[in-house]
Write an enzyme that holds these catalytic residues in place. Structure first.
Site, PDB file in Angstrom:
ATOM      1  N   ASP A 121      84.644 -48.992  57.068  1.00  0.00           N
ATOM      2  CA  ASP A 121      84.161 -49.459  55.768  1.00  0.00           C
ATOM      3  C   ASP A 121      85.067 -50.555  55.216  1.00  0.00           C
ATOM      4  O   ASP A 121      84.617 -51.540  54.634  1.00  0.00           O
ATOM      5  CB  ASP A 121      84.129 -48.302  54.766  1.00  0.00           C
ATOM      6  N   ALA A 122      86.382 -50.375  55.427  1.00  0.00           N
ATOM      7  CA  ALA A 122      87.347 -51.347  54.895  1.00  0.00           C
ATOM      8  C   ALA A 122      87.157 -52.711  55.555  1.00  0.00           C
ATOM      9  O   ALA A 122      87.154 -53.755  54.885  1.00  0.00           O
ATOM     10  CB  ALA A 122      88.766 -50.846  55.143  1.00  0.00           C
ATOM     11  N   ASP A 163      84.025 -54.303  54.227  1.00  0.00           N
ATOM     12  CA  ASP A 163      84.252 -54.880  52.898  1.00  0.00           C
ATOM     13  C   ASP A 163      85.027 -56.186  52.988  1.00  0.00           C
ATOM     14  O   ASP A 163      84.758 -57.148  52.269  1.00  0.00           O
ATOM     15  CB  ASP A 163      85.025 -53.894  52.010  1.00  0.00           C
ATOM     16  N   SER A 212      60.288 -22.057  48.528  1.00  0.00           N
ATOM     17  CA  SER A 212      58.906 -22.520  48.651  1.00  0.00           C
ATOM     18  C   SER A 212      57.989 -21.500  47.975  1.00  0.00           C
ATOM     19  O   SER A 212      58.467 -20.577  47.318  1.00  0.00           O
ATOM     20  CB  SER A 212      58.559 -22.753  50.107  1.00  0.00           C
ATOM     21  N   LEU A 213      56.713 -21.693  48.119  1.00  0.00           N
ATOM     22  CA  LEU A 213      55.759 -20.831  47.421  1.00  0.00           C
ATOM     23  C   LEU A 213      54.886 -20.100  48.419  1.00  0.00           C
ATOM     24  O   LEU A 213      54.543 -20.644  49.470  1.00  0.00           O
ATOM     25  CB  LEU A 213      54.840 -21.686  46.537  1.00  0.00           C
ATOM     26  N   GLU A 267      48.900 -25.502  37.308  1.00  0.00           N
ATOM     27  CA  GLU A 267      49.145 -26.945  37.361  1.00  0.00           C
ATOM     28  C   GLU A 267      48.914 -27.446  38.780  1.00  0.00           C
ATOM     29  O   GLU A 267      49.022 -26.669  39.740  1.00  0.00           O
ATOM     30  CB  GLU A 267      50.597 -27.230  36.955  1.00  0.00           C
ATOM     31  N   ASP A 272      51.309 -33.254  46.341  1.00  0.00           N
ATOM     32  CA  ASP A 272      51.601 -33.344  47.769  1.00  0.00           C
ATOM     33  C   ASP A 272      52.626 -34.447  48.023  1.00  0.00           C
ATOM     34  O   ASP A 272      52.290 -35.560  48.407  1.00  0.00           O
ATOM     35  CB  ASP A 272      50.304 -33.603  48.540  1.00  0.00           C
ATOM     36  N   ARG A 285      65.198 -31.157  49.314  1.00  0.00           N
ATOM     37  CA  ARG A 285      65.175 -29.716  49.484  1.00  0.00           C
ATOM     38  C   ARG A 285      65.930 -29.281  50.742  1.00  0.00           C
ATOM     39  O   ARG A 285      66.606 -28.264  50.732  1.00  0.00           O
ATOM     40  CB  ARG A 285      63.720 -29.259  49.555  1.00  0.00           C
ATOM     41  N   GLU A 310      58.539 -33.267  42.027  1.00  0.00           N
ATOM     42  CA  GLU A 310      58.001 -33.833  43.262  1.00  0.00           C
ATOM     43  C   GLU A 310      58.023 -35.357  43.219  1.00  0.00           C
ATOM     44  O   GLU A 310      57.583 -35.961  42.247  1.00  0.00           O
ATOM     45  CB  GLU A 310      56.551 -33.337  43.413  1.00  0.00           C
ATOM     46  N   TYR A 322      58.572 -30.291  37.300  1.00  0.00           N
ATOM     47  CA  TYR A 322      57.826 -29.044  37.079  1.00  0.00           C
ATOM     48  C   TYR A 322      58.688 -27.786  37.133  1.00  0.00           C
ATOM     49  O   TYR A 322      58.202 -26.689  36.965  1.00  0.00           O
ATOM     50  CB  TYR A 322      56.665 -28.907  38.067  1.00  0.00           C
ATOM     51  N   LYS A 325      52.005 -19.876  37.765  1.00  0.00           N
ATOM     52  CA  LYS A 325      53.321 -19.291  37.483  1.00  0.00           C
ATOM     53  C   LYS A 325      53.202 -18.325  36.309  1.00  0.00           C
ATOM     54  O   LYS A 325      52.460 -18.607  35.360  1.00  0.00           O
ATOM     55  CB  LYS A 325      54.331 -20.393  37.109  1.00  0.00           C
ATOM     56  N   CYS A 343      52.204 -15.400  84.780  1.00  0.00           N
ATOM     57  CA  CYS A 343      52.859 -16.438  83.989  1.00  0.00           C
ATOM     58  C   CYS A 343      52.734 -17.786  84.715  1.00  0.00           C
ATOM     59  O   CYS A 343      53.122 -17.890  85.882  1.00  0.00           O
ATOM     60  CB  CYS A 343      54.327 -16.079  83.800  1.00  0.00           C
ATOM     61  N   CYS A 397      56.449 -18.953  85.926  1.00  0.00           N
ATOM     62  CA  CYS A 397      57.289 -18.290  86.930  1.00  0.00           C
ATOM     63  C   CYS A 397      56.497 -17.397  87.864  1.00  0.00           C
ATOM     64  O   CYS A 397      57.066 -16.842  88.804  1.00  0.00           O
ATOM     65  CB  CYS A 397      58.411 -17.499  86.261  1.00  0.00           C
TER      66      CYS A 397
HETATM   67  S1  IVH Z   1      57.110 -24.764  41.734  1.00  0.00           S
HETATM   68  C1  IVH Z   1      60.350 -21.564  43.415  1.00  0.00           C
HETATM   69  N1  IVH Z   1      55.249 -26.490  41.130  1.00  0.00           N
HETATM   70  O1  IVH Z   1      55.397 -27.064  46.670  1.00  0.00           O
HETATM   71  C2  IVH Z   1      59.398 -22.638  43.789  1.00  0.00           C
HETATM   72  N2  IVH Z   1      56.148 -26.574  43.336  1.00  0.00           N
HETATM   73  O2  IVH Z   1      55.101 -24.931  48.617  1.00  0.00           O
HETATM   74  C3  IVH Z   1      59.208 -23.633  42.700  1.00  0.00           C
HETATM   75  N3  IVH Z   1      55.215 -28.362  44.704  1.00  0.00           N
HETATM   76  O3  IVH Z   1      58.764 -26.828  47.527  1.00  0.00           O
HETATM   77  C4  IVH Z   1      58.196 -24.642  43.068  1.00  0.00           C
HETATM   78  N4  IVH Z   1      53.865 -29.191  43.195  1.00  0.00           N
HETATM   79  O4  IVH Z   1      57.883 -29.090  46.729  1.00  0.00           O
HETATM   80  C5  IVH Z   1      56.065 -26.042  42.089  1.00  0.00           C
HETATM   81  N5  IVH Z   1      53.645 -27.981  40.428  1.00  0.00           N
HETATM   82  C6  IVH Z   1      54.447 -27.541  41.370  1.00  0.00           C
HETATM   83  C7  IVH Z   1      54.499 -28.137  42.647  1.00  0.00           C
HETATM   84  C8  IVH Z   1      55.360 -27.610  43.604  1.00  0.00           C
HETATM   85  C9  IVH Z   1      54.311 -29.307  44.435  1.00  0.00           C
HETATM   86  C10 IVH Z   1      55.868 -28.196  46.017  1.00  0.00           C
HETATM   87  C11 IVH Z   1      57.368 -28.035  45.978  1.00  0.00           C
HETATM   88  C12 IVH Z   1      57.647 -26.748  46.701  1.00  0.00           C
HETATM   89  C13 IVH Z   1      56.405 -26.559  47.485  1.00  0.00           C
HETATM   90  C14 IVH Z   1      56.178 -25.096  47.784  1.00  0.00           C
END
Ligand code: IVH
Length: 750
Positions: free
Chosen positions: A43-44, A47, A92-93, A126, A130, A149, A184, A236, A300, A429, A432
């Site tokens: 880096d030096a 620069d 995730s959800l 809500e 994507d 994430r 997002e 969100y 939620k 298989c 094998c």
């Molecule tokens: S709430 C504890 N709200 O969906 C989880 N997630 O499949 C809190 N996403 O990783 C997430 N829209 O990247 C939440 N209105 C929304 C969202 C949302 C998109 C994404 C988010 C999450 C993924 C889970």
């Protein structure tokens, strides 16, 4: 370093030549750093070259080049992507697809909280954007860090890039001292179309969809590229907080809006599953005109105190769910059915398709699960696709939902070639040649080749080095393929990874001198391997790739046994009981069939008891089996698989060879301050202030193990009214017993 001439003494032509040389050197350094991810100067030094270039330009302004490095905004070497450990994991959800899944979600929430079905319960609904999630950390109102994430626990530091997104404030007023805003990053349809036009005009590759474009734009090492990409951000959720934002989800998001974040205008409060579904339909109708991609609706629980009571399963919250839109589909030709052999020996049929675009992504493979599925039956033996089978040459409808592997939804029989034949699943298989067998009640066929099957061995190794397993930098699936077949330095089993450096020393041709390798890459690989010689117990166990022993089971087993040797001893001792258990399973299955044929009711318990008695299992074995399968989340399926792995001589020897190379670190109880951390707790009788599920989840969150029955290992019995035999047994064993109020007092405020 060559002697540099004082700039004031440079002639015009010398200055011109040096500027040309500097432009070339700096461009090469940028290329090495950004594109190849392998900086070739410090880096030096970088620069210094940049400063020299700027100084010459200042002295000779007329000679400044059109491609001057000075004008390349952001082209200076960024820090790469450092790793960020999330203060609060980014989870995730869970998914809902059908309306019933939504009702099921609301029912589960009520039942967990012990709310009667008539009690009011508010949710928010809500759009599910994507894009890709981003966590923004503000300290004293200033944006100090932005992280992707990643795997949920650790993400990439993309702060410089996030700062270029106009929806993301650099400074906020009136926020808690520490505030992590989560949301997002996405790209609108219009911006996506314009970007792709620019990409194509410049001869660059177009992006497949807005989500890929957003991800590709955010994850640029050069933030000036991110800046040139029109990214947007919806807030969100939140992570780490020094003070609560509000009392409800809805108000917390409103607060984020007040602080200057964009929030989604289609967020609505709903009072029942019916209202949630109706808002889902309304959002679905607006989907095409929103101008950005959404792939479902997120529900939620609105009350944040209830959210915290509900807590989390291992990777998803209990208080939220994503209701996904129906998957997109397309028709195409199924050209062939291939069989892949996985790490557990499972034979998985894969459909090779004539490539077709489904929802913006080109699909050329689809999973066919197993032979019953191909035949038109699910794993309970019931018909799917109206009982239609799948054959090579068929015209099939494929679909993909989210990131899952594409599947076959339907077959058009009118287009079936006249000479087509039902697919015959191979009895051996394909890798094998060993017999491939199906066990009673299992729809999957397994290769019996074990360690001699190269496909199994290779897949096991790939799993072993995967990110959630040993995660060895520079040793991925590609390198495993290479080393597996290598004649001088083979890796045939995990232990071979840890003897690689030693074996290399004994070779005439060293790895560093081989094609595709160099001093640096070989040294790096050996160092990365050394780095993983110390490994956490749970991770180690998961890495072995034993069937049914996933990340959570491995962690639970590690927490229970604490020491590797204790696990091995437990599995060995439990072996005879496990064998008896399996025999009892088989006898049960036979009895069920017989009873059905004879039109009587099956004598399940008597059959099992008699079989187990017939096996005359030593009491120590029964105790070890009960101990293992009594661990919450570990049942007979995991127990059988685990005891099988340790009882198989070849597999056991390979495990022992690996263990000899490693230092296995015992797990830490998750919560140290908790008075119940590491203790085994049993709940019995009726609980009045919380549901059984809630009590169990809470105890686990505090680091306790929850068992179903009282034994010598029980530390604490929480007994509500009506506690019966368990309370008596606890008293006999001298196990401490408390009531629900004492339990609440003990765990309050933690
Ligand atoms: S709430 C504890 N709200 O969906 C989880 N997630 O499949 C809190 N996403 O990783 C997430 N829209 O990247 C939440 N209105 C929304 C969202 C949302 C998109 C994404 C988010 C999450 C993924 C889970």
């Amino acid at each position: 370093m060559t002697e540099e001439k004082d700039i004031s003494r440079l002639t015009d032509s010398e200055a011109r030549a040096e500027l040309a040389k500097l432009a070339e050197q700096l461009a090469a350094a940028n290329q090495a750093y950004h594109t190849n991810d392998a900086p070739d100067i410090s880096d030096a030094e970088y620069d210094r070259l940049k400063r020299r270039n700027a100084a010459i330009e200042a002295a000779f302004p007329d000679l400044k080049r059109a491609d001057s490095p000075t004008d390349q905004v952001g082209a200076q070497v960024a820090d790469g992507f450092g790793k960020v450990t999330h203060a609060v994991a980014m989870l995730s959800l869970g998914n809902a697809f059908e309306d019933e899944d939504v009702t099921g979600f609301a029912d589960r929430v009520r039942s967990f909280l012990g709310l009667p079905s008539a009690a009011p319960l508010e949710f928010t609904a809500e759009p599910k954007i994507d894009g890709l999630s981003l966590s923004l950390r503000y300290e004293d109102g200033k944006l100090v860090q932005a992280a992707t994430r990643g795997d949920g626990a650790t993400g990439e530091n993309v702060t410089a890039n996030a700062l270029t997104i106009s929806d993301i404030p650099h400074q906020i007023e009136g926020a808690p001292q520490i505030l992590e805003v989560r949301g997002e990053v996405y790209m609108s349809h219009a911006d996506f179309a314009a970007l792709n036009e620019r990409q194509e005009a410049a001869g660059d590759k177009a992006f497949a969809n807005p989500r890929n474009a957003a991800a590709g734009s955010l994850r640029q090492l050069d933030s000036s590229i991110t800046q040139s990409r029109p990214l947007k951000f919806f807030a969100y959720a939140w992570g780490d907080l020094s003070a609560p934002l509000a009392e409800t989800q809805f108000e917390a998001v409103e607060r984020l809006a007040t602080l200057g974040f964009s929030t989604n205008p289609l967020t609505k409060k709903c009072n029942s599953a019916r209202e949630l579904i109706s808002h889902y339909r309304s959002i679905e109708e607006q989907r095409a005109t929103l101008g950005y991609d959404i792939d479902g609706v997120v529900y939620k629980v609105n009350d944040l105190a209830l959210q915290s009571r509900l807590g989390f399963r291992s990777t998803t919250p209990r208080w939220a769910i994503a209701h996904k839109f129906a998957a997109e589909t397309a028709w195409t030709r199924l050209e062939a059915i291939d069989i892949q052999v996985g790490r557990t020996g499972a034979l998985s049929p894969v459909a090779r398709l004539t490539p077709v675009t489904v929802g913006g992504v080109v699909v050329s493979n689809a999973t066919l699960h197993n032979e019953d599925y191909i035949r038109g039956l699910d794993n309970k033996g019931e018909e799917i696709r109206g009982g239609k089978d799948i054959r090579e040459g068929d015209w099939v409808q494929v679909y993909r939902a989210g990131d899952v592997i594409p599947k076959v939804a339907d077959v058009d029989l009118s287009k079936r070639p006249a000479d087509s034949k039902p697919y015959e699943f191979p009895p051996t298989c394909p890798e094998c040649g060993s017999p491939a067998v199906r066990e009673e009640g299992d729809s999957v066929r397994f290769c019996t080749g074990g360690m001699i099957c190269p496909a199994q061995a290779k897949e096991k190794l790939k799993h072993f080095v995967a990110r959630k397993a040993f995660d060895i930098e520079g040793l991925g699936a590609k390198q495993i393929e290479m080393f597996f077949d290598d004649e001088t330095l083979p890796i045939k089993e995990p232990a071979d990874i840890f003897t690689l450096a030693k074996r290399d020393e004994a070779q005439l041709t060293k790895l560093k001198n081989r094609m595709g390798w160099g001093e640096q890459s070989a040294t790096n690989l050996f160092a990365a391997i050394e780095d993983k010689r110390e490994i956490a117990f749970g991770r180690m166990l998961f890495s072995l790739g034993i069937r049914h022993v996933g990340e959570t089971a491995a962690k639970d087993l590690a927490l229970h046994f604490m020491e590797w040797d204790a696990l091995v001893k437990g599995a060995e001792t439990a072996r005879e009981a496990a064998v008896a258990w399996r025999k009892a399973d088989e006898a049960e299955e036979t009895e069920r069939h017989a009873a059905k044929a004879e039109g009587r009711s099956a004598k399940i318990k008597a059959t099992r008891d008699a079989t187990i008695a017939g096996c005359s299992v030593p009491i120590t074995s029964t105790a070890a089996w009960q101990d293992m399968t009594g661990i919450d989340g570990i049942g007979a399926t995991v127990g059988l698989s685990l005891t099988d792995a340790f009882a198989n001589a070849q597999e056991r020897a390979a495990i022992d060879r690996l263990v000899a190379e490693l230092t296995i670190i015992p797990p830490e109880a998750p919560s140290k301050e908790s008075p119940v951390a590491g203790k085994t707790v049993v709940f019995t009788g009726s609980l009045e202030k919380m549901t059984r599920a809630e009590a169990k989840a809470r105890a686990e969150a505090l680091g306790a193990k929850v068992a179903g029955s009282v034994s010598g290992k029980t530390d604490l019995l929480v007994a509500g009214p009506g506690a019966g035999s368990k309370a008596k047994k606890a008293a006999d064993l001298g196990v401490e017993t408390i009531d629900e109020d004492a339990w609440l007092a003990l765990t309050e405020g933690l």
